[in-house]
Design a protein around this motif. Sequence first.
Motif, PDB file in Angstrom:
ATOM      1  N   LEU A   1       0.774  -1.127   0.103  1.00 35.58           N
ATOM      2  CA  LEU A   1      -0.118  -0.114   0.056  1.00 35.58           C
ATOM      3  C   LEU A   1       0.941   1.294   0.019  1.00 35.58           C
ATOM      4  CD1 LEU A   1      -2.665  -1.091   2.747  1.00 35.58           C
ATOM      5  CD2 LEU A   1      -3.330  -0.581   0.260  1.00 35.58           C
ATOM      6  N   PRO A   2       0.224   2.474  -0.791  1.00 34.64           N
ATOM      7  CA  PRO A   2       1.096   3.743  -0.647  1.00 34.64           C
ATOM      8  C   PRO A   2       1.246   4.087   1.005  1.00 34.64           C
ATOM      9  CG  PRO A   2      -0.734   3.807  -2.211  1.00 34.64           C
ATOM     10  CD  PRO A   2      -0.988   2.441  -1.291  1.00 34.64           C
ATOM     11  N   GLY A   3       2.276   4.658   1.134  1.00 35.11           N
ATOM     12  CA  GLY A   3       2.633   5.296   2.470  1.00 35.11           C
ATOM     13  C   GLY A   3       1.108   6.192   2.907  1.00 35.11           C
ATOM     14  N   GLY A   4       0.924   6.016   4.268  1.00 33.28           N
ATOM     15  CA  GLY A   4      -0.081   6.760   4.650  1.00 33.28           C
ATOM     16  C   GLY A   4      -1.679   6.016   4.675  1.00 33.28           C
ATOM     17  N   VAL A   5      -1.612   5.092   3.300  1.00 34.08           N
ATOM     18  CA  VAL A   5      -2.933   4.351   3.351  1.00 34.08           C
ATOM     19  C   VAL A   5      -3.009   3.186   4.306  1.00 34.08           C
ATOM     20  CG1 VAL A   5      -4.255   3.151   1.458  1.00 34.08           C
ATOM     21  CG2 VAL A   5      -2.845   5.373   0.915  1.00 34.08           C
ATOM     22  N   THR A   6      -4.175   2.950   4.867  1.00 39.97           N
ATOM     23  CA  THR A   6      -4.381   1.964   5.738  1.00 39.97           C
ATOM     24  C   THR A   6      -5.794   1.059   5.092  1.00 39.97           C
ATOM     25  OG1 THR A   6      -5.833   3.008   7.295  1.00 39.97           O
ATOM     26  CG2 THR A   6      -3.334   2.776   7.462  1.00 39.97           C
ATOM     27  N   LEU A   7      -5.886  -0.218   5.269  1.00 38.86           N
ATOM     28  CA  LEU A   7      -6.796  -1.025   4.728  1.00 38.86           C
ATOM     29  C   LEU A   7      -7.725  -1.656   6.008  1.00 38.86           C
ATOM     30  CD1 LEU A   7      -6.794  -3.526   1.761  1.00 38.86           C
ATOM     31  CD2 LEU A   7      -8.038  -4.114   3.792  1.00 38.86           C
ATOM     32  N   ARG A   8      -8.894  -1.438   6.201  1.00 42.24           N
ATOM     33  CA  ARG A   8      -9.681  -2.046   7.101  1.00 42.24           C
ATOM     34  C   ARG A   8     -11.034  -2.646   6.799  1.00 42.24           C
ATOM     35  NH1 ARG A   8     -13.208   1.910   9.857  1.00 42.24           N
ATOM     36  NH2 ARG A   8     -13.060   4.016   8.598  1.00 42.24           N
TER      37      ARG A   8
END
Length: 276
Positions: A121-128
Motif C-alpha cells: 500500500l502507498p504510505g499513509g494508506v491503511t486498509l480496514r
Amino acid sequence: MVDTAGLLAAYDAQMRMPPGAIPAGVTHEHDGPLLRIVGGHVGRIRAPRDVGVTGAELDRLIARQRDYFRARGQGVEWKVRAHDLPTDLPERLVAAGFVPQPPATVLIGSAAEVAAAEPVLPGGVTLRRVTEAADLRRIGDQQAEVWGIDSSWVGNDLISRMSADPGQITVLVAAASDRIVCSAWMVYHPGTEFAALLGGTTLPDWRGRGIYRAMLAARAREAVARGFPLLHVDGSPDSAPILRRCGFQEITTSRHYQWSVDVPALVPGPAAVPDL
C-alpha cells in the motif's frame, strides 16, 4: 492449462440465481424461468443461460417484466451474458424499450492464487474492514465522488446486506487519514464455490498505486479462510487488465439492459457496482 470451459460451466450452474439471505426490504419473485428482484433502487431480472422460450412468447415474458416495474414507477435492469440463449434476446429487449449499457468482462480467479500476492500500500494508506452504518454510507459518498451521481443507494444496499446476514459479506475500505480512497466488498454465495467481488472503486488520483491489488489480495485471503476457492467479478475496462495480470480468466462478457420509467436509459453509473 486452465479449464475455462469448466469454469464457465460452474459459473452457469452456480451463479445465475443469487443464493443466501435476502437483504431487508428486498423480495424475490419468480415468473416462469426468471427471477425478479424487487425492492432495491432498481428492479433486477436474473435468468438461466437458456430462458427456454422464443419468439412471441419471449416478447410477452419481456413485456411482463417491463410492465411490472412500470406499475411500480421503477426502472429495471436485465443482465444478459454473451453466450445466453436464445441468441436474439438482446434484440428483443431493445425492441421492448431496454437500453444496452457498456459490456463488462466476466472473469474467474483462484482465491488461493490471488491471496498469495503481497501488494504494498502507498504510505499513509491503511486498509480496514467496516460494518457500521455510518461507514457504509460513507462508501456511497465515495462512490458518488467517483461516478458524479447520487450513489446513496450503495450505502443503503450494504446496510441491508449486513443486516440480513453479516456473515455473507465483507466490506473493506482503504483510507488516507480520514478519506476513503478505495472501497470494495465481497459477497459469499453459500452452497457454491464462489465469492463475488464488487465495488472496487478507487478515486482517480489514487489509481495506479497498488491499492486495487491490495483490495483483491485481502478479499481473496478472506475467501480462502471461508472455504470459497473461486472468485467471480464482472470487470470494467479499467479493472479487467489488472485482473488478468492477477491470474483471472475471462469466461464471457455481460451486459445490463436497462429500462426506465421517464428517460431512455437509467443514469450511467455503478448500476451493478463492478470492480473498477
